[in-house]
Each structure stands twice: as structure tokens, then as C-alpha cells.
Scaffold this motif. Structure first.
Motif, PDB file in Angstrom:
ATOM      1  N   ILE A   1      82.581   0.195 -54.246  1.00 19.11           N
ATOM      2  CA  ILE A   1      82.044   0.027 -52.975  1.00 19.11           C
ATOM      3  C   ILE A   1      82.361  -1.149 -52.117  1.00 19.11           C
ATOM      4  O   ILE A   1      82.899  -1.276 -50.866  1.00 19.11           O
ATOM      5  CB  ILE A   1      80.386  -0.024 -53.043  1.00 19.11           C
ATOM      6  N   THR A   2      82.798  -2.361 -53.028  1.00 24.63           N
ATOM      7  CA  THR A   2      83.295  -3.491 -52.614  1.00 24.63           C
ATOM      8  C   THR A   2      84.692  -3.159 -51.911  1.00 24.63           C
ATOM      9  O   THR A   2      84.897  -3.790 -50.885  1.00 24.63           O
ATOM     10  CB  THR A   2      83.455  -4.465 -53.516  1.00 24.63           C
ATOM     11  N   ARG A   3      85.454  -2.719 -52.470  1.00 18.91           N
ATOM     12  CA  ARG A   3      86.827  -2.336 -52.092  1.00 18.91           C
ATOM     13  C   ARG A   3      86.873  -1.502 -50.594  1.00 18.91           C
ATOM     14  O   ARG A   3      87.727  -1.713 -50.054  1.00 18.91           O
ATOM     15  CB  ARG A   3      87.705  -1.497 -53.079  1.00 18.91           C
ATOM     16  N   GLU A   4      86.014  -0.496 -50.594  1.00 17.44           N
ATOM     17  CA  GLU A   4      85.797   0.256 -49.519  1.00 17.44           C
ATOM     18  C   GLU A   4      85.183  -0.597 -48.409  1.00 17.44           C
ATOM     19  O   GLU A   4      85.924  -0.245 -47.282  1.00 17.44           O
ATOM     20  CB  GLU A   4      84.981   1.429 -49.736  1.00 17.44           C
ATOM     21  N   ILE A   5      84.159  -1.373 -48.504  1.00 18.43           N
ATOM     22  CA  ILE A   5      83.618  -1.782 -47.498  1.00 18.43           C
ATOM     23  C   ILE A   5      84.105  -3.267 -46.970  1.00 18.43           C
ATOM     24  O   ILE A   5      83.746  -3.747 -45.864  1.00 18.43           O
ATOM     25  CB  ILE A   5      82.049  -1.870 -47.469  1.00 18.43           C
ATOM     26  N   GLY A   6      84.629  -3.979 -47.992  1.00 21.22           N
ATOM     27  CA  GLY A   6      85.248  -5.285 -47.894  1.00 21.22           C
ATOM     28  C   GLY A   6      84.182  -6.265 -48.614  1.00 21.22           C
ATOM     29  O   GLY A   6      83.121  -6.212 -48.459  1.00 21.22           O
ATOM     30  N   GLN A   7      84.750  -7.274 -49.255  1.00 22.85           N
ATOM     31  CA  GLN A   7      83.977  -8.100 -49.863  1.00 22.85           C
ATOM     32  C   GLN A   7      83.106  -9.042 -49.171  1.00 22.85           C
ATOM     33  O   GLN A   7      82.088  -9.618 -49.762  1.00 22.85           O
ATOM     34  CB  GLN A   7      84.794  -8.971 -50.897  1.00 22.85           C
ATOM     35  N   GLU A   8      83.391  -9.290 -47.883  1.00 23.64           N
ATOM     36  CA  GLU A   8      82.578 -10.181 -46.854  1.00 23.64           C
ATOM     37  C   GLU A   8      81.384  -9.403 -46.507  1.00 23.64           C
ATOM     38  O   GLU A   8      80.381  -9.848 -45.984  1.00 23.64           O
ATOM     39  CB  GLU A   8      83.436 -10.343 -45.751  1.00 23.64           C
ATOM     40  N   ASN A   9      81.167  -7.950 -46.978  1.00 24.05           N
ATOM     41  CA  ASN A   9      79.996  -7.076 -46.674  1.00 24.05           C
ATOM     42  C   ASN A   9      78.916  -6.815 -47.838  1.00 24.05           C
ATOM     43  O   ASN A   9      78.214  -6.074 -47.756  1.00 24.05           O
ATOM     44  CB  ASN A   9      80.427  -5.794 -46.012  1.00 24.05           C
ATOM     45  N   ILE A  10      79.181  -7.635 -49.142  1.00 21.51           N
ATOM     46  CA  ILE A  10      78.524  -7.558 -50.203  1.00 21.51           C
ATOM     47  C   ILE A  10      78.147  -8.834 -50.956  1.00 21.51           C
ATOM     48  O   ILE A  10      78.949  -9.637 -50.944  1.00 21.51           O
ATOM     49  CB  ILE A  10      79.017  -6.300 -51.190  1.00 21.51           C
ATOM     50  N   PHE A  11      77.134  -8.921 -51.554  1.00 12.02           N
ATOM     51  CA  PHE A  11      76.622 -10.271 -52.001  1.00 12.02           C
ATOM     52  C   PHE A  11      77.137  -9.939 -53.559  1.00 12.02           C
ATOM     53  O   PHE A  11      76.187  -9.524 -54.500  1.00 12.02           O
ATOM     54  CB  PHE A  11      75.377 -10.519 -51.835  1.00 12.02           C
ATOM     55  N   LEU A  12      78.119 -10.438 -54.232  1.00 11.36           N
ATOM     56  CA  LEU A  12      78.361 -10.299 -55.369  1.00 11.36           C
ATOM     57  C   LEU A  12      78.443 -11.450 -56.283  1.00 11.36           C
ATOM     58  O   LEU A  12      78.561 -12.793 -55.900  1.00 11.36           O
ATOM     59  CB  LEU A  12      79.939  -9.874 -55.687  1.00 11.36           C
ATOM     60  N   PHE A  13      77.923 -11.380 -57.514  1.00 13.18           N
ATOM     61  CA  PHE A  13      77.923 -12.557 -58.244  1.00 13.18           C
ATOM     62  C   PHE A  13      77.835 -12.012 -59.927  1.00 13.18           C
ATOM     63  O   PHE A  13      77.913 -10.977 -60.343  1.00 13.18           O
ATOM     64  CB  PHE A  13      76.236 -13.143 -58.213  1.00 13.18           C
ATOM     65  N   GLY A  14      77.815 -13.229 -60.662  1.00  9.72           N
ATOM     66  CA  GLY A  14      77.757 -12.721 -62.054  1.00  9.72           C
ATOM     67  C   GLY A  14      79.322 -12.744 -62.756  1.00  9.72           C
ATOM     68  O   GLY A  14      80.293 -12.668 -62.531  1.00  9.72           O
ATOM     69  N   THR A  15      78.727 -12.543 -64.212  1.00  6.08           N
ATOM     70  CA  THR A  15      79.914 -12.476 -65.213  1.00  6.08           C
ATOM     71  C   THR A  15      80.847 -11.147 -65.047  1.00  6.08           C
ATOM     72  O   THR A  15      79.950 -10.100 -64.508  1.00  6.08           O
ATOM     73  CB  THR A  15      79.405 -12.465 -66.674  1.00  6.08           C
ATOM     74  N   LEU A  16      82.005 -11.533 -65.090  1.00  2.05           N
ATOM     75  CA  LEU A  16      82.910 -10.211 -65.233  1.00  2.05           C
ATOM     76  C   LEU A  16      82.735  -9.261 -66.591  1.00  2.05           C
ATOM     77  O   LEU A  16      82.837  -9.877 -67.380  1.00  2.05           O
ATOM     78  CB  LEU A  16      84.283 -10.476 -64.727  1.00  2.05           C
ATOM     79  N   SER A  17      83.224  -8.126 -66.554  1.00  2.00           N
ATOM     80  CA  SER A  17      83.075  -7.338 -67.788  1.00  2.00           C
ATOM     81  C   SER A  17      83.695  -7.849 -68.813  1.00  2.00           C
ATOM     82  O   SER A  17      83.645  -7.898 -69.958  1.00  2.00           O
ATOM     83  CB  SER A  17      83.017  -5.748 -67.344  1.00  2.00           C
TER      84      SER A  17
END
Ligand code: GPV
Length: 835
Positions: free
Chosen positions: A704-720
Motif C-alpha cells: 500500500i505504501t509503495r502504491e500510494i507513496g510514503q508521504e500518505n501513510i504513517f509508518l512506524f516500528g521495528t522491521l521484520s
């Protein structure tokens, strides 16, 4: 093209054709059908027609229409003699059918007028319907979205499942605790067609006798045991804006007429013969309420075999009518295994081909493996199905022998490829050499299928590098693939959010986007149109007002529709981390309490909305529900806080409630520990309805981030990729808990939210027991990201632009795209275009 056998001889067919049912097309015709059903089918009249009866009659009128198209669709498929897809799923979380049928058939406006003429409101009629809740969560709802797409895209496809008498339980919240109430939904279901003439006798228990045939070949005979009869119930599945209407066939169990013990009956032992009857009916009585968890109950294994055997019998019967050679079976039939629940189908087909049809093992096995595809939906070890060998031996003695043979031949090929690698053999063996021995269903599904897929990119990578990595070495990477999940825009936009759907139609050139979701990208051209953005915001507000009224009505809590609506609705599970959310809410509460009244006035009001069911036996999940409710009870009546924070627990979250909640969200939470949520699908629904996401780099959030752009989503936290090291450090290093989180824990333990002992285990899971889900590690970045949300929400103009841009870029997440990928990459089937 082949000729279809008809039961009516040619000379008499004229009479049939003359009376062919065409179904209503206008308001008058619709009203006539409704009145006819009220008066004859329901035996009511204008003197005693309540909303329930009006709903039933309306549904029956639409059902009649659907069944006409259903018949034509089936006949078209039989005549064209094309390959069909069979989607085997133990869950189909369909929700309501009436609104969907009206919209897909394109006659909702006709029905609205007609219902109005007859003295009712269409919205009230729609609300009468009981959800068909034959599923737990994402897995079951995915199957329902797939059926909608298969029909809408004109694929010849059937769903096969179980007709549970009780769907997922109804949740009541009493004194802050979840209470489960049975969901008896079949009193009168206008959407199903009982097919009392379509039955299959299913065998259980008994023993296996071997004999030699005239050529000296060993033949196995499965004998004795008991028989239960499967009865078919069909539900028509209408495609959107196409006459194609597919079938969902659900099996119901009953005692076989041979089984009903007339001996006992005649001897006067009536009670025990009725008890036998009831035992048979128990098989399809209840949906197991566990999500992402395998509990290994004998009755569940019986359900699985009962359903799989009936479905395969049906599929094979249909194939045999075509009079083709067995080797053509995979050219006519593709079967998809929705998780490992139907894996016995692999064994059952091999049994049919070898024991009953007399094929050689290798030829049969070729057919079997060319027919099946397997979709994995989780990497969580507690969800991977295993059955004790002893139980399998008892219930399905011949199947266990076949599993052992499948394993033997499989391990021989492994041995050839990796000579002297004993570790490899024990690690990939379908039989786990544990105490007791277990059958590993995922391994059986992989060995028995030609394709294995995960449901989002990260998930598909993870299964190939962790739980199934040895199978990639054995079979090669080509056998493993990814099909990222999708959702149907018909239900999740057009039906759930009609005003937004109309606005989008007005800006993209009609309703084409409902058939080709990539058309949404045209919305970006209108982003600077002030009137458009204003209307967009008004629609969101109206949807929030609707939810506000629902909250007032059901919980008697007043929330401010202008506040930021922050929503987390999904099954309650530690890995989904509702506890992180509620700890964050407590942190916000403490921060507000510490402020001066002047400072408070500057804060952004927020409503934290939760919903979801916990499995009845999942104690920790139930404690999480309890804490959320207790926090709400304190916060919602705190005069210092007022509108600034409200905490809402919506009872009995289900599909129809999701249709109201999703369009009303400003921000939704998809905050699983990285690497644990295979995909998630509600994340897609929320964004498609103009809400933003706070989420971890997990499942489909990444795409979803890749499609809509990272400026449009609030991502946080540890990476897998960092999760394992952190867990190791928690267990073997020194584990210090985040200081803000510790303050939250201290507040809980001081009794602010009720008896601290009730929540001792939740706190201890983080503080003392290794914090497996990394709540402490992610807490600070979660809080910081929520602060950013507050800041950005204040700039409403920019917020709305972000929402519009996100919706415009969501085209990829249609289940139509997803189904086309399965059709091309896995099933090798083509749509049957209707002229
Ligand atoms: I396994 N899923 C579910 O709902 N129940 C289950 O028992 C299992 C998986 C879900 C996953 O948790 C979601 O991440 C995923 O989006 C969904 O299946 C559909 O693939």
C-alpha cells in the motif's frame, strides 16, 4: 462445444420455452413479485406485513431473478465445456446479500421506488437481514470477495463450503467482558436453495481390506464404519453488471437413511436412534471460532473430511459427465485450497483415482498434483495444522495409508536430490516423528499442489525463506509465488459508501472504476478542484455523523463527529497488538490529565474506536477487551477530558457493521508486529474509503505504501528483519521497558482502570516474559507517529488531499486484479464471455 443432455425431450421443450421465467425489470414488475411472495410464499397480507416480511419477500423476488441467470450461466458453462475453478474454503464470510444483489443486478433504484410504494423504506428493509457469518475474519472475508470477483469477471467457478447452523458467535459486552451468544441464523434464509436431491454419502471409521485383482494388483477396500449424508444447499452469487451468476454450494450433514437404526427403532429404543441422528447433524452444526489458531479437535477433522469428500464427489461426478479420459481432469478442473483446511482433498482425489477408478499410482498422482493449488495465510506456528496420526488412523484409515505412501515416494525423491541428508528428510517429512506422531498438513498441501502462494509480498518471501525454505530447495522457486490479496470495490466502496462512489463516478467518467479499479487514478486530475475537495470532506463528515448516532444509540456515549476518528477493528489477537493501541490511549490520557486547562484547549479531540471478537478460549485476548472497556469507562466520564478523548468498544463487529465503520474512519490502525500479519485486507478497505493508515512495515501495508507513496501513510516500528534479534535480546540480554510505557503500567497497577490483578498478565507479558510481540520496542515510535498524525490532521486541506491521492492510487488492491492473477498464474482458466 458439446450438446447438453436435457431431461425434457425435444417436442415438449416448446412449452418450456414459452413459459421461461424472465424476472422483473421495472418497478411494477418488482412490486407484483413482492406482493406475490408476501401473500403466497409467506402466507401474509397487507394486514400483517412487517419489515421482516417485506425483507423476505424482496429477497425472494431478487432470488428468483438470480436463479434464472444462475441456470443460464450453468448451462452456458456446460455447453462451452470449459475448465472450471473450485474454491474450497471452510469459511465464507458473506455478510448481507440483499443490498449486494440489488446493486450487482443494477436494480436498486427500481427496488427503492417499489418498496416505497408498498409503504417501507429500503434502508430499513436492508437492515432486517441477518449477516451470513460463516467465517472468523480476514480469511473468510477474502473468500467472499473472491466469489464476487469470480462472478463479476465471468469466470466459471464454484465455491464449496459447509452450511454451519451456527456461524461465528455474537459478541455481547457485559460489565466490560466479552460474552458469547450462539448465532442461530437459519430460521428462514431466503438466499439458499436446498437441493434435497443432491446428496452424497460420506464414510468414516471402519477398516481397510486388501485383495488382489485378476492381474495380481493389490486393491484396497475401505469397509465398515459409519455413513453420514451430505445435502447440498446452493447460494447464487451474482456478478456486478453481468448476467453471470455463480454458485456457492454449502454442505449440510444429516443421518443417512441407511444409518437411522430401524432395528433400534423397532425395538422401542427410539431415543438412541434419534441420538444417532443428532450426532450426524453435529458435523455441520458449528463454525470453530478460532482465528489464526489450530486446536486439533476431532470434530473439526470430521468437518474437514465431510466437506472435502462431498465436494470432490460432486466435482468428479460433473467431470465424468463429460466422458473425457482421466488425464484430461486437470484441463477441466482447478481446485484451490484456502489454507490447509481442505488438504485432505489431495488424499481423497488420489483415493478415488486409485482405489475406485483403478488408475496406477503415478498416473493418479500426476493428475492430483496438476489439479491443486495451495494458498498459505500465516506463518504463525500455532496456526499451522497438524493432526495426530492415531486420530487419522481411527477416523480415516485408508487416507492415512495413502498419506504414508505419498510421504514415502516424496522422501525418495528428496533422498535422490540430497543423498545422505538425514536432517533434510526429517525436516520435510509429512509425518512429524514426535510423541504422538503428527501429520503436517501444510507439507502435505505443498507436496500435493503444483503452486503454493502467499498473500502479500513480504509474506510470500517469508514463507519461502523460513517455514517452507527446504521445499523451495526441493521443488525449485517456480512452484512458489505471491498473489497479493485484494477486496471487492462493489461491496467495500459502492455499497458501503454510496455517496463517495457517486462522487468518484462524477469525476472519473461513470461507474467504470467499479469494474476496473485502476480508473481511480483519474481522481488526481481533480485534486485542485475546491468544490470537489469540499464535497469529499462533507461525505466523510456525514459518514462520521452516522457512526456518531450509532454510538449514541448503542452505547449512550456522545462523541464529537469533528474529532479525529481513530479505528482499530479486527479479530483480537496479541500479534495484532490492540494492547499497544490501548497503552497508547492511556498514555494520551495521562498526558491530557497533566496539562493545564489552557493547554488542553489546544489539543486535538480524538475518538479511539475498537471492535472485534476474541476466540472464546483465548484468555489474554479477552483481557485486552476488558482493559479497553475499563479505560473507556474512566476516560469517557472524566470531566477534565470532555471531547478530547473518548474510548469506544463497538459490540459484535461483523461485515455489515464494517460497512458502516470503515467509511467513517479518519485513521485506522494496522499495527501488527512486523512479519506476523500475512496481508491484512481491512487496511485496503479503509484507504479505499478515504481514511489514512497508521501501521507497521508488515503484510500488505508495505505494498500500500509503495502504491500510494510514503508521504500518505504513517509508518512506524521495528522491521521484520530485526524482530528475531530483538526477541533474542529480550530473552538472553537485559530487557528494559520504555519509560513512558512503564508509567502506563504503573497507572494500570495503581487501580485506575479497575482491579489491577485483572491486567497483571498483560503487563507481565511485556515486563517479565520477553515481550514476544515487541510492544515496548515499538511504543515510543508509535507515540511519536501519533503526534505527527495530530499535527497533520490540523491541516485539513492537506489531509483531504492526502486522502484523495491515496484513493486514486488504490487500483491495484481490487480482488479483480487478484483473481486474474490466480486465473493466469495458477488455474489456467479463462472467463466465459457472455454475448
Ligand atoms: I491461517 N487469516 C485469518 O483470517 N484466519 C486464519 O485462520 C488465518 C489467516 C488471515 C490473515 O491473518 C490475514 O493477514 C490475511 O489478510 C487473511 O487471512 C487473508 O489472506
Amino acid at each position: 462445444v458439446k450438446s447438453v443432455e436435457a431431461s425434457i425431450p425435444e417436442p415438449q421443450r416448446e412449452a418450456w420455452k414459452k413459459h421461461q421465467v424472465e424476472g422483473f425489470t421495472d418497478k411494477d414488475g418488482f412490486e407484483k413479485e413482492v406482493v406475490r411472495h408476501v401473500e403466497t410464499t409467506l402466507a401474509r397480507s397487507l394486514f400483517n406485513c412487517d419489515e421482516g416480511a417485506a425483507y423476505s419477500a424482496t429477497s425472494l423476488a431478487f432470488r428468483d431473478r438470480l436463479i434464472t441467470e444462475w441456470n443460464r450461466t450453468q448451462q452456458r458453462q456446460t455447453t462451452a465445456d470449459t475448465k472450471r475453478v473450485y474454491y474450497l474454503s471452510l469459511e465464507f464470510l458473506m455478510g448481507r446479500a440483499l443490498d449486494n444483489a440489488m446493486l450487482n443486478v443494477g436494480l436498486k433504484d427500481v427496488a427503492r421506488g417499489g418498496i416505497d410504494d408498498l409503504g417501507f423504506r429500503i434502508e430499513d428493509i436492508i437492515e432486517q437481514e441477518h449477516d451470513a457469518a460463516l467465517g472468523n475474519g480476514g480469511l473468510g472475508r477474502l473468500a467472499a470477495c473472491f466469489l464476487d470477483s469470480l462472478a463479476s469477471l465471468n469466470y466459471p467457478a464454484w465455491g464449496y463450503g459447509l452450511r454451519y447452523r451456527y456461524g461465528i458467535f455474537k459478541q455481547e459486552i457485559i460489565n466490560g467482558y466479552q460474552v458469547e451468544v450462539p448465532d442461530y441464523w437459519l430460521d428462514f434464509n431466503p438466499w439458499e436453495f436446498p437441493r434435497h436431491d443432491v446428496t452424497v454419502d460420506i464414510q468414516f471409521y471402519g477398516n481397510v481390506r486388501k485383495s488382489q485383482d485378476e492381474n495380481g494388483k493389490t486393491v484396497a477396500h475401505w469397509e465398515g464404519g459409519e455413513i453420514v449424508t451430505a445435502v447440498a444447499y446452493d447460494m447464487p452469487i451474482p456478478g456486478y453488471a453481468t448476467p453471470s451468476t455463480n454458485n456457492l454450494r454449502l454442505w449440510s450433514s444429516k443421518a443417512s437413511s441407511g444409518e437411522f437404526d430401524f432395528q433400534k427403532f423397532n425395538n422401542g429404543d427410539y431415543e438412541s436412534s434419534v441420538a444417532d441422528q443428532q450426532r450426524a447433524e453435529t458435523i455441520s452444526a458449528v463454525l470453530y471460532p478460532n482465528d489464526n489458531l489450530d486446536r486439533g479437535k476431532e470434530l473439526r477433522l470430521k468437518q474437514q473430511y465431510f466437506w472435502v469428500a462431498a465436494s470432490l464427489y460432486d466435482i468428479v461426478r460433473r467431470f465424468k459427465k463429460s466422458k473425457r479420459a482421466w488425464r484430461e481432469f486437470p484441463d477441466q478442473v482447478a481446485i484451490q485450497l484456502n489454507d490447509t483446511h481442505p488438504t485432505l482433498a489431495v488424499v481423497e482425489l488420489q483415493r478415488i483415482l486409485v482405489d475406485i477408478e483403478g488408475l496406477e499410482w503415478d498416473e493418479a498422482w500426476n493428475i492430483v498434483t496438476s489439479t491443486f493449488g495451495y494458498t498459505n495465510h500465516t506463518v504463525l506456528p500455532e496456526a499451522l495444522e497438524k493432526w495426530p496420526v492415531g486420530l487419522m488412523q481411527h477416523l480415516l484409515p485408508r487416507h492415512l495409508q495413502i498419506i504414508y505412501d505419498i510421504n514415502l515416494f516424496f522422501l525418495q525423491t528428496v533422498e535422490k536430490k540430497f543423498p545422505n541428508d538425514r536432517e533434510m528428510l526429517t525436516s520435510v517429512s509429512i509425518i512429524e516423528e514426535s510423541q504422538p506422531k503428527m501429520v503436517r498438513m501444510a507439507y502435505l498441501a505443498i507436496v500435493g499442489s503444483h503452486k503454493v502462494n502467499g498473500v502479500a509480498e513480504l509474506h510470500s518471501d517469508l514463507i519461502q525463506t523460513t517455514i517452507f525454505k527446504d521445499f523451495v530447495k526441493i521443488f525449485g522457486a517456480d512452484k512458489f509465488t505471491n498473489v497479493t490479496n485484494g477486496i471487492t470495490p462493489r461491496r467495500w466502496l459502492h455499497q458501503a459508501n454510496p455517496r463517495l462512489s457517486e462522487l468518484i463516478a462524477s469525476k472519473t467518467g461513470g461507474h467504470e472504476f467499479l469494474k476496473d479499479l485502476t480508473q481511480l487514478n483519474k481522481l488526481e486530475l481533480s485534486i485542485d478542484d475546491d468544490a470537489f475537495r469540499k464535497e469529499w470532506a462533507e461525505i466523510k463528515y456525514a459518514n462520521k455523523v452516522r457512526l456518531t448516532k450509532y454510538i449514541k444509540k448503542t452505547l449512550d456515549v456522545t462523541v464529537n463527529p469533528a474529532a479525529l476518528f481513530d479505528v482499530q477493528v479486527k479479530r483480537i489477537h496479541e500479534y495484532k497488538r490492540q494492547q499497544l493501541n490501548i497503552f497508547g490511549v492511556i498514555h494520551r490520557y495521562l498526558a491530557l490529565k497533566a496539562m493545564s486547562p489552557e493547554e488542553r484547549k489546544k489539543q486535538l479531540p480524538r475518538v479511539s474506536i475498537f471492535g472485534g471478537k476474541a476466540a472464546p478460549g483465548y484468555w489474554m485476548a479477552k483481557q485486552i477487551i476488558h482493559l479497553i472497556n475499563n479505560v473507556g469507562a474512566v476516560v469517557n466520564k472524566d470531566p477534565d477530558i470532555g471531547d478530547l478523548l473518548k474510548v469506544i468498544y463497538l459490540e459484535d463487529y461483523n461485515v455489515s457493521k464494517a460497512e458502516m465503520i470503515v467509511p467513517a474512519s479518519d485513521l485506522s490502525e494496522h499495527i501488527s508486529t512486523a512479519g506476523t500479519e500475512a496481508s491484512g485486507t481491512s487496511n485496503m478497505k479503509f484507504v479505499l474509503n478515504g481514511g489514512l493508515i497508521i501501521g507497521t512495515c508488515d503484510g500488505a501495508n508495505i505494498e500500500i505504501t509503495r502504491e500510494i507513496g510514503q508521504e500518505n501513510i504513517f509508518l512506524f516500528g521495528t522491521l521484520s528483519e530485526d524482530v528475531e534479534d530483538l526477541r533474542h535480546a529480550h530473552t538472553y540480554g537485559s530487557h528494559t521497558v520504555d519509560s513512558d510505557l512503564n508509567k502506563v503500567f504503573d497507572t494500570i497497577q495503581s487501580g485506575t482502570f479497575g482491579e489491577p490483578n485483572d491486567f497483571g498478565a498483560m503487563v507481565a507479558a511485556v515486563r517479565d516474559h520477553g515481550d514476544f510481540y515487541l510492544v515496548s520496542d515499538d511504543f515510543q515510535s508509535y507515540i511519536d507517529t501519533q503526534k505527527m498524525v495530530d499535527t497533520e490532521y490540523r491541516n485539513q486541506d492537506e489531509w483531504v488531499r492526502k486522502c484523495i491521492r491515496s484513493v486514486a492510487r488504490m487500483g491495484f488492491f481490487s480482488s479483480d486484479r487478484c483473481i486474474n492473477e490466480y486465473a493466469e498464474g495458477i488455474w489456467n482458466v479463462e472467463p466465459l464471455v457472455v454475448k
